[in-house]
Every structure is written in C-alpha cells, then in structure tokens.
Design an enzyme around this catalytic site. Structure first.
Site, mmCIF file in Angstrom:
data_model
loop_
_atom_site.group_PDB
_atom_site.id
_atom_site.type_symbol
_atom_site.label_atom_id
_atom_site.label_comp_id
_atom_site.label_asym_id
_atom_site.label_seq_id
_atom_site.Cartn_x
_atom_site.Cartn_y
_atom_site.Cartn_z
ATOM 1 N N HIS A 142 -39.762 4.953 61.717
ATOM 2 C CA HIS A 142 -40.069 5.630 62.977
ATOM 3 C C HIS A 142 -38.835 5.649 63.876
ATOM 4 C CE1 HIS A 142 -42.089 6.837 66.652
ATOM 5 N NE2 HIS A 142 -41.541 5.796 67.253
ATOM 6 N N HIS A 147 -36.565 8.774 65.741
ATOM 7 C CA HIS A 147 -35.918 8.860 67.057
ATOM 8 C C HIS A 147 -34.429 9.213 67.003
ATOM 9 C CE1 HIS A 147 -38.830 7.486 70.118
ATOM 10 N NE2 HIS A 147 -39.347 6.704 69.177
ATOM 11 N N GLU A 203 -42.068 11.037 72.487
ATOM 12 C CA GLU A 203 -42.817 10.641 71.291
ATOM 13 C C GLU A 203 -43.581 11.798 70.628
ATOM 14 O OE1 GLU A 203 -42.568 7.915 69.676
ATOM 15 O OE2 GLU A 203 -41.775 6.462 71.121
ATOM 16 N N SER A 223 -41.811 11.260 62.493
ATOM 17 C CA SER A 223 -41.865 10.166 61.518
ATOM 18 C C SER A 223 -43.225 10.083 60.834
ATOM 19 C CB SER A 223 -41.523 8.835 62.191
ATOM 20 O OG SER A 223 -42.427 8.568 63.242
HETATM 21 FE FE LIG Z 1 -41.251 5.654 69.309
#
Ligand SMILES: [Fe+2]
Length: 310
Positions: A142, A147, A203, A223
């Site tokens: 993730h 990111h 996010e 992700s």
């Molecule tokens: Fe995150």
C-alpha cells in the site's frame, strides 16, 4: 524464570501483524526504524511479486498518467520487496520526498508533520501471502506501490506538504484555547475535517484524464486489485466533482469498498483546495463539522497538543 529473548535471523519474516521484530521495536517505544531488509522471508518476496504482477494491467487501465510515470521513475523491482534506500535514491532528487520506515501506526500530528518535512512514514511489513486481497492495516505494498509513485509528481508532493502545514496551523490554533474541554472539542472537529479531506483525496481520489475520462490517483485504490476496478466501473459507486463543504462533513467507513468518491480536475485544483481548507480552519468554519468517522484516539489528541511547533 529466565526471560525469553527474541532473536532475529535472516528470512524470519516481516509479515503484517506477525513480525516479532516490529513487536519488539514497538514495545521499546520505537517509531522510526531502519528497514531490516535481511529479515524478509522468501514468502514475503513472493507476496510482493504476486501483488505487483497482477495489478499491472489494472494500473495501465485505471491509474492517472502521473502515477504511471511515477512507477517508471522509481524503478521498483517486480520480484523483490523494495528497499526504501533504493526507492529514495530515485525519489528524493525529484521532489525532495523520502520514504521513512516506521513500526506501525503514527499518531496523527506526527504523520502530518512528517509530510510537512517531505518524509512519508512507511510501513515495512508485507501482508500475509494468504490474504493478498484485503487487510485492514497498511503494508509496504500500500505505502510503496500505492502512495510513493505519486510523490514523484512535484505538484502532488507540494499538496502533501500543504496538508502538513494545515495540520501545523490546526495545532497552533487549538493551543491558544485555554478552556481544555473546548480545546479538545475544537481539535476533534478540525482533525475530522482534515482527515476526511485526506481520505477522499490522497487515499481514494479520482481525477479527470486528458480526454475527460475518470482516472485513479488515490493510494487506497491504487493498491487494491479489486477496488481500483470497482471505483471506476461499478454503477453502485457515486462519483461527484469534489466539494470541500461536502467532503469535510462526510463520514466514511474503512472496511468495505467505498460507495462515494470525489473527483478533482488536477493537482493544482487539489492544492488550492488544501489552501481553502486552511483558510476555513482559520475562519472557524471547521469548528463544528458533522459527527462520525474518523475518530481521534487519545494518542492522536496528545500528538497535536504536545507537538513542538517550530
Ligand atoms: Fe494510505
């Protein structure tokens, strides 16, 4: 009775929630660590390899161009868990951002303050190979695959810094309140607005592509093999142009696919919205946002009230 000493040996594994190295570090109160690369097991590398391989085609189809450019700039190894040191060698010259290894949850203010200093708190554990699809905790897939490619884009990177600055402003504002109860109440409301905005953009954000088509830039989607397609294709998802007044009052739940997503036009647009959020904060407009998720733990509250405000 003699105390059992935890010994670490190469390949013992850094699997999410099952990593003795992380448990020991946390029990000692350590938040920042060096990534103990030799501890990754072959199973951890295999989990990374599978996650990375299967998502390629979905990234090509759904991710924003900026993300795809970021992936190629970082030169991630498809077969091995990344070394943060290697990632940073490519990343830092582009935007000054660096991935910084942490043992797990980072209290809210500290998290935002890291962003202000162009550091990204990065989980180093890998999800269990038997639960590649969903885990509630963040993991290195993730954080690094979801990111960090975005952090190669200068405007996006500046936006993260603005989030950090907005949190700094929040801490400064609430520190001036003498009444303790009012202080905590204000802090919780302002934090809720900030955290909601972060959630629905960094996010889970969507943006318009070159031809007006919807693309994904939010890391929670980037992700997730299942949710990235669901976010764009499912008729059940509500997708709306972002409105700050809506987002800051909109609660969210983390344990299922998001039923509501917001669209920005560009990262300039997103940057301007963080500016606006900070202005609203200073004007008092964030003092009473709608109740609901996210909650703020004692540790989060303390992190704002006790931070050194340099
Ligand atoms: Fe995150």
């Amino acid at each position: 009775m003699a105390q059992t000493e935890t010994r670490f040996y190469p390949g013992m594994g850094l699997t999410t929630t099952k990593a003795p190295f992380i448990e020991v570090a946390r029990s000692k109160g350590e938040l920042y660590i060096e990534q103990p690369y030799e501890l990754y097991s072959e199973e951890n590398h295999e989990a990374w390899r599978r996650l990375y391989a299967r998502i390629q085609e979905r990234w090509q189809r759904y991710a924003t161009d900026k993300f795809l450019e970021g992936v190629s700039k970082l030169c991630l190894d498809p077969n091995r868990v990344p070394r943060l040191e290697d990632v940073n060698r490519f990343l830092a010259p582009l935007t000054g951002f660096k991935a910084k290894a942490v043992t797990g949850y980072v209290p809210a203010y500290i998290f935002f303050d890291c962003l202000r200093h162009r550091e990204f708190p990065t989980t180093i554990t890998v999800r269990d190979i038997n639960s590649l699809d969903y885990i509630p905790e963040p993991d290195i897939f993730h954080d690094i695959a979801g990111h960090v490619p975005m952090h190669t884009d200068p405007r996006f990177a500046d936006t993260l810094v603005r989030f950090g600055e907005a949190a700094h402003t929040a801490a400064r504002l609430v520190r001036e309140i003498k009444d303790e109860q009012l202080q905590v109440q204000r802090l919780i409301s302002i934090f809720r607005a900030l955290a909601r905005f972060f959630w629905f953009t960094i996010e889970f954000g969507l943006m318009r592509g070159k031809n007006g088509e919807l693309k994904v830039y939010g890391s929670g989607l980037l992700s997730s093999y299942g949710e990235i397609a669901h976010a764009i294709e499912s008729p059940e998802v509500q997708r709306y142009p972002i409105q700050l007044e809506w987002v800051i009052n909109q609660h969210f739940e983390i344990h299922h696919y998001q039923p509501l997503l917001f669209i920005v036009d560009s990262f300039d647009h997103l940057f301007d919205l963080v500016d606006q959020l900070e202005r609203w904060m200073l004007e008092g407009k964030l003092n009473n946002v709608a109740p609901g998720e996210p909650t703020m733990s004692e540790e989060d509250i303390k992190s704002f009230l006790e931070a050194s405000l340099d």
